[in-house]
Design an enzyme around this catalytic site. Structure first.
Site, short mmCIF file in Angstrom:
data_model
loop_
_atom_site.label_atom_id
_atom_site.label_comp_id
_atom_site.label_asym_id
_atom_site.label_seq_id
_atom_site.Cartn_x
_atom_site.Cartn_y
_atom_site.Cartn_z
N THR A 107 -5.82 -4.11 8.00
CA THR A 107 -6.07 -4.49 6.59
C THR A 107 -7.58 -4.70 6.37
OG1 THR A 107 -5.57 -6.83 7.01
CG2 THR A 107 -3.74 -5.42 6.33
N SER A 108 -7.96 -5.76 5.67
CA SER A 108 -9.37 -5.87 5.27
C SER A 108 -10.33 -6.16 6.42
CB SER A 108 -9.52 -6.96 4.20
OG SER A 108 -8.91 -6.53 3.01
N THR A 109 -9.81 -6.50 7.61
CA THR A 109 -10.74 -6.76 8.72
C THR A 109 -11.48 -5.48 9.13
OG1 THR A 109 -9.07 -6.33 10.45
CG2 THR A 109 -9.21 -8.57 9.60
N SER A 113 -7.48 -10.95 1.29
CA SER A 113 -8.64 -11.08 2.13
C SER A 113 -9.89 -11.47 1.39
CB SER A 113 -8.85 -9.78 2.86
OG SER A 113 -8.81 -8.74 1.95
#
Length: 602
Positions: A402-404, A89
């Site tokens: 995840t990175s969101t 990400s």
């Protein structure tokens, strides 16, 4: 990552074995306090536990022993198994190469790689047991085919008298066969009682004992239980405790049947009944067992227990029956409470979904943009108030964000006062990561640009789990489940969100429907800005799940601001490799261009 079916199946078998140990122990301690029928019926209801692992209880929100075990494991930080691997990400400002990937890679348990081996061994064992069952059925088929229906009037009269004595009117076929050495009963729909062709050695009284025993098997539908026991042996062929339990149950079935016969006979005939069982015990040893049939005598060990029980036979008192009823209810409660802890499909928790309630939806086929990957796309046109969706099923399926999730981690940290727009710097602790971008002090903008996970993990730890939970509850983010470890609940833990929900979250964030401080919303918006093209602004965040160095799942979520409209989007892909955030971002840009929403500078 979610554990495999076999991991849960193994845990399920351990739990099942513990429950059966407890049931066997309690039954042994209470054996003189309950009737033989109660002992057998407790085993019958316990047998149903073997089905439970394959029942999908995932729609129930029930705390179970499994949950306890899983949460116990989750209390151990998984960061030891996670390290920066080289891709994922990324967020970056205008004109930077924001498609570059940085990621956290999960070292997957070798158990997952062993799944195929376990599956082959398990299936091989089941095939072996099924072949043995098939062979047994073929022998029964031959016996039934060569059956000679009883024409002996004296024996036929005795047979119908026995049926009348036990009040059993269902049709039962009685016949001879030269292929057996001792009487057997088989058949679920139409029961067959088969006796050896040579019955000259039996007196009328002995024949009555045999017919009563076999007729009670028919009346109680014990053949159906026999088939179920065969199925249990097939599926649980590897579990010795299940085999021991089934053998005990088979003996209890015969003892229970013996007691039913003894109640029908006078006291003087009890000895004769025991002699008949002993007579056929020696003959039965000369032939192999028929798995799905009931035989009057089997192993010497079983016969020994039956003879002892027959010699101790007493008419059961009302007090004993009452105590037996209470014990049965106690066991029933134990079994019912055990059910949520045994469902493998409930514990695997695969395909958690969130229903789509909107009607203003246009469905489009973007499959050509995703090649052969499993993908979903959701775009919301603010002006038209319309959703465009590709792959409804995947669009409503929840995945790890995840990175969101860092969009909201930053917002919560700003709202908590841990950081501010002008004072968000954190000191690098010296841990070495494979990206130079991570190995330095970070502020919110540089951390969002390089997706520095350590920065956001520090923010989360400073906010605290309870406060974070409250924040996620407040904004209704996905499943709002933060039961996993605080360091990775967004990557490999409990938090999940669907693409449709991602879009809704972004809309509410953009319009500040959560009522956060407007300046904090604007700060996060500024950190998400990726590029400008023809006066349109692209903002967003990518995210990747990498396992053993391979990107297997990727997100790209964000929004496009034009002069007169705002489009929100969420794209998600899955595959064995090349399915990270940068991959899905490239595909997303192609779709946004095709829809005349945004023309990227790349």
């Amino acid at each position: 990552m979610s554990s495999s079916f076999f991991t849960f199946f193994l845990i399920s078998n351990i739990t099942l074995s513990l429950i059966y140990c407890m049931i066997l122990l309690i039954k042994k301690l209470l054996k003189i306090q309950i009737t033989v029928n109660t002992q057998y019926y407790i085993s019958v209801i316990s047998l149903l536990l073997l089905i439970v692992p394959f029942i999908p209880f995932h729609f129930l929100k029930t705390n179970s022993f499994f949950d306890w075990m899983i949460n116990l494991g989750a209390s151990n930080p998984k960061l030891a198994n996670i390290h920066s691997a080289g891709k994922t990400s990324t967020t970056s400002v205008q004109n930077a190469n924001w498609l570059q990937d940085f990621s956290l890679s999960i070292e997957q348990s070798p158990f997952r790689m062993m799944d195929s081996i376990f599956f082959i061994v398990w299936i091989s064992g089941m095939i072996f047991i099924l072949l043995a069952t098939l062979y047994s059925n073929l022998r029964i088929y031959k016996i039934r085919k060569n059956l000679q229906v009883i024409e002996n009037k004296k024996l036929s009269t005795l047979f119908y008298t026995c049926k009348k004595d036990i009040h059993f009117n269902k049709k039962v076929v009685l016949g001879y066969s030269s292929l057996i050495k001792s009487p057997i009963t088989f058949g679920v729909i139409t029961p067959y009682i088969v006796i050896p062709k040579d019955i000259s050695m039996l007196s009328t009284e002995e024949m009555k004992c045999i017919l009563l025993h076999e007729l009670y098997h028919c009346k109680r539908r014990d053949m159906l239980v026999n088939y179920f026991m065969c199925l249990a042996r097939t599926v649980y062929w590897f579990n010795p405790l299940v085999w021991y339990f089934l053998n005990e149950m088979k003996t209890e079935m015969e003892i229970s049947c013996d007691y039913a016969v003894l109640r029908s006979l006078d006291d003087e005939s009890h000895l004769k009944y025991g002699e008949v069982i002993l007579k056929f015990a020696s003959l039965s040893k000369r032939t192999s067992s028929l798995l799905v049939a009931s035989e009057i005598s089997r192993s010497y060990k079983q016969v020994k227990r039956r003879i002892v029980k027959i010699s101790d036979f007493r008419v059961e008192s009302n007090m004993l029956k009452m105590k037996s009823a209470l014990v049965f209810i106690f066991f029933l409660a134990i079994i019912l409470m055990s059910i949520p802890s045994l469902s493998v499909l409930a514990l695997s928790k695969e395909k958690e979904t969130h229903p789509l309630s909107y009607t203003n939806v246009v469905y489009k086929d973007y499959s050509r943009f995703f090649d052969k990957l499993t993908a979903s796309a959701v775009i919301y046109d603010t002006k038209m108030k319309q959703y465009t969706i590709y792959n409804k099923e995947e669009s409503t399926t929840r995945f790890h964000p995840t990175s969101t999730y860092k969009i909201f981690s930053a917002l919560f940290a700003l709202d908590s006062g841990i950081i501010s727009r002008d004072n968000s710097q954190m000191t690098w602790d010296g841990s070495l990561y494979p990206y130079e971008e991570w190995n330095k002090d970070q502020d919110l903008f540089s951390a969002m640009e390089s997706s520095s996970s350590w920065y956001f993990q520090k923010l989360d730890h400073q906010i605290g789990k309870r406060k974070l939970q409250n924040y996620f509850e407040q904004i209704h983010y996905g499943n709002r489940d933060l039961s996993g470890d605080l360091s990775n609940y967004w990557l490999d833990g409990s938090l999940k969100i669907s693409p449709v929900e991602q879009v809704d979250m972004l809309k509410k964030f953009y319009d500040n429907e959560f009522s956060f401080e407007p300046s904090n919303i604007q700060t996060v918006k500024d950190s998400l800005l990726l590029e400008e093209s023809n006066g349109n602004l692209l903002s967003g965040k990518t995210g990747t799940t990498a396992v053993n160095g391979e990107n297997i799942s990727g997100w790209f979520v964000g929004y496009v601001e034009t002069s007169d409209n705002t489009f929100f989007f969420a794209f998600h892909i899955q595959g064995e490799k090349d399915s990270g955030g940068s991959n899905v971002a490239e595909m997303a840009l192609s779709i946004l261009e095709k829809e005349h929403i945004y023309q990227s500078v790349f």
